[in-house]
Motif scaffolding. Structure first.
Motif, short mmCIF file in Angstrom:
data_model
loop_
_atom_site.label_atom_id
_atom_site.label_comp_id
_atom_site.label_asym_id
_atom_site.label_seq_id
_atom_site.Cartn_x
_atom_site.Cartn_y
_atom_site.Cartn_z
N LEU A 85 14.51 -4.36 10.45
CA LEU A 85 13.22 -4.52 9.81
C LEU A 85 12.77 -3.21 9.20
O LEU A 85 13.16 -2.12 9.63
N ALA A 86 11.96 -3.34 8.16
CA ALA A 86 11.33 -2.18 7.52
C ALA A 86 9.86 -2.24 7.87
O ALA A 86 9.23 -3.30 7.76
N VAL A 87 9.31 -1.12 8.31
CA VAL A 87 7.90 -1.09 8.68
C VAL A 87 7.22 0.11 8.03
O VAL A 87 7.77 1.20 7.99
N GLN A 88 6.05 -0.14 7.46
CA GLN A 88 5.25 0.93 6.88
C GLN A 88 4.42 1.54 8.01
O GLN A 88 3.71 0.82 8.72
N VAL A 89 4.54 2.87 8.17
CA VAL A 89 3.92 3.55 9.30
C VAL A 89 3.10 4.74 8.79
O VAL A 89 3.54 5.47 7.90
N SER A 90 1.92 4.91 9.37
CA SER A 90 1.11 6.09 9.07
C SER A 90 1.32 7.13 10.16
O SER A 90 1.16 6.84 11.35
N ARG A 91 1.71 8.36 9.73
CA ARG A 91 1.88 9.47 10.67
C ARG A 91 1.13 10.68 10.11
O ARG A 91 1.47 11.15 9.04
N ASN A 92 0.11 11.11 10.84
CA ASN A 92 -0.69 12.25 10.40
C ASN A 92 -1.21 12.07 8.98
O ASN A 92 -1.19 12.98 8.16
N GLY A 93 -1.63 10.84 8.66
CA GLY A 93 -2.22 10.56 7.35
C GLY A 93 -1.22 10.37 6.24
O GLY A 93 -1.60 10.23 5.08
N ILE A 94 0.08 10.38 6.55
CA ILE A 94 1.12 10.21 5.53
C ILE A 94 1.84 8.89 5.77
O ILE A 94 2.24 8.58 6.89
N TRP A 95 1.98 8.08 4.70
CA TRP A 95 2.70 6.81 4.83
C TRP A 95 4.19 7.03 4.77
O TRP A 95 4.69 7.75 3.90
N GLN A 96 4.90 6.40 5.68
CA GLN A 96 6.36 6.45 5.70
C GLN A 96 6.89 5.05 5.94
O GLN A 96 6.16 4.19 6.43
N VAL A 97 8.16 4.84 5.61
CA VAL A 97 8.82 3.57 5.91
C VAL A 97 9.96 3.82 6.87
O VAL A 97 10.84 4.64 6.61
N MET A 130 7.07 2.81 17.89
CA MET A 130 7.20 3.66 16.71
C MET A 130 7.69 5.03 17.19
O MET A 130 7.02 5.69 17.97
N VAL A 131 8.86 5.45 16.71
CA VAL A 131 9.43 6.74 17.10
C VAL A 131 9.78 7.52 15.84
O VAL A 131 10.62 7.07 15.07
N PRO A 132 9.14 8.70 15.61
CA PRO A 132 8.04 9.25 16.41
C PRO A 132 6.79 8.37 16.30
O PRO A 132 6.73 7.46 15.48
N ASN A 133 5.82 8.69 17.13
CA ASN A 133 4.61 7.88 17.23
C ASN A 133 3.93 7.73 15.87
O ASN A 133 3.89 8.67 15.09
N GLY A 134 3.39 6.55 15.60
CA GLY A 134 2.70 6.30 14.35
C GLY A 134 1.97 4.98 14.42
O GLY A 134 2.09 4.25 15.40
N VAL A 135 1.22 4.68 13.36
CA VAL A 135 0.46 3.44 13.31
C VAL A 135 1.10 2.51 12.28
O VAL A 135 1.09 2.81 11.08
N PRO A 136 1.68 1.38 12.72
CA PRO A 136 2.32 0.46 11.78
C PRO A 136 1.27 -0.28 10.96
O PRO A 136 0.16 -0.55 11.44
N LYS A 137 1.63 -0.61 9.70
CA LYS A 137 0.69 -1.33 8.84
C LYS A 137 1.29 -2.63 8.31
O LYS A 137 0.67 -3.67 8.35
N ALA A 138 2.50 -2.55 7.77
CA ALA A 138 3.13 -3.73 7.16
C ALA A 138 4.59 -3.78 7.59
O ALA A 138 5.22 -2.75 7.78
#
Length: 125
Positions: free
Chosen positions: A107-119, A89-97
């Motif tokens: 691919l599309a990935v839902q990522v949490s970065r600093n409490g904000i969801w991004q795709v 994940m660049v920048p770093n984040g936590v993938p969810k879906a």
């Protein structure tokens, strides 16, 4: 006979899902034309918890978000090679879906970065 199942991903004749048996969950890939599961050697680990899965229309690539050793990671599995490749994940984040494009190129990935969801959209070489 699959036990508990969730997170279905349908692409062409392929259905990927997360199936729970005996307290642990694993990724399964079903060929709907032949009505049978396909081997996924090297994909499922006893110590990993799958969270989200997606398959391409060729049934070749499977994208997986899983928890392993306390961290959440995104990996790409290629069936013909039985190989697993981590995707950073660049920048770093936590993938969810995750959702793979039908042609397997992106691919599309839902990522949490600093409490904000991004795709994120990630190209697959």
């Amino acid at each position: 006979a699959l036990g508990a199942t969730r997170e279905p991903s349908l692409s062409g004749r392929w259905l990927a899902l997360i199936s729970g048996r005996g307290g642990r969950e694993q990724v399964m890939l079903l060929d709907l034309e032949r009505q049978q599961p396909q081997p996924l050697l090297g994909l499922n680990r006893a110590d990993a918890q799958p969270l989200s899965v997606s398959v391409d229309a060729a049934g070749e690539k499977i994208a997986l978000v899983r928890q392993l050793e306390g961290r959440t990671e995104l990996v790409l599995y290629r069936r013909s090679l039985q190989s697993l490749q981590p995707i950073a994940m660049v920048p770093n984040g936590v993938p969810k879906a995750v959702q793979l494009q039908a042609d397997g190129r992106q691919l599309a990935v839902q990522v949490s970065r600093n409490g904000i969801w991004q795709v994120d959209l990630i190209q697959i070489p």
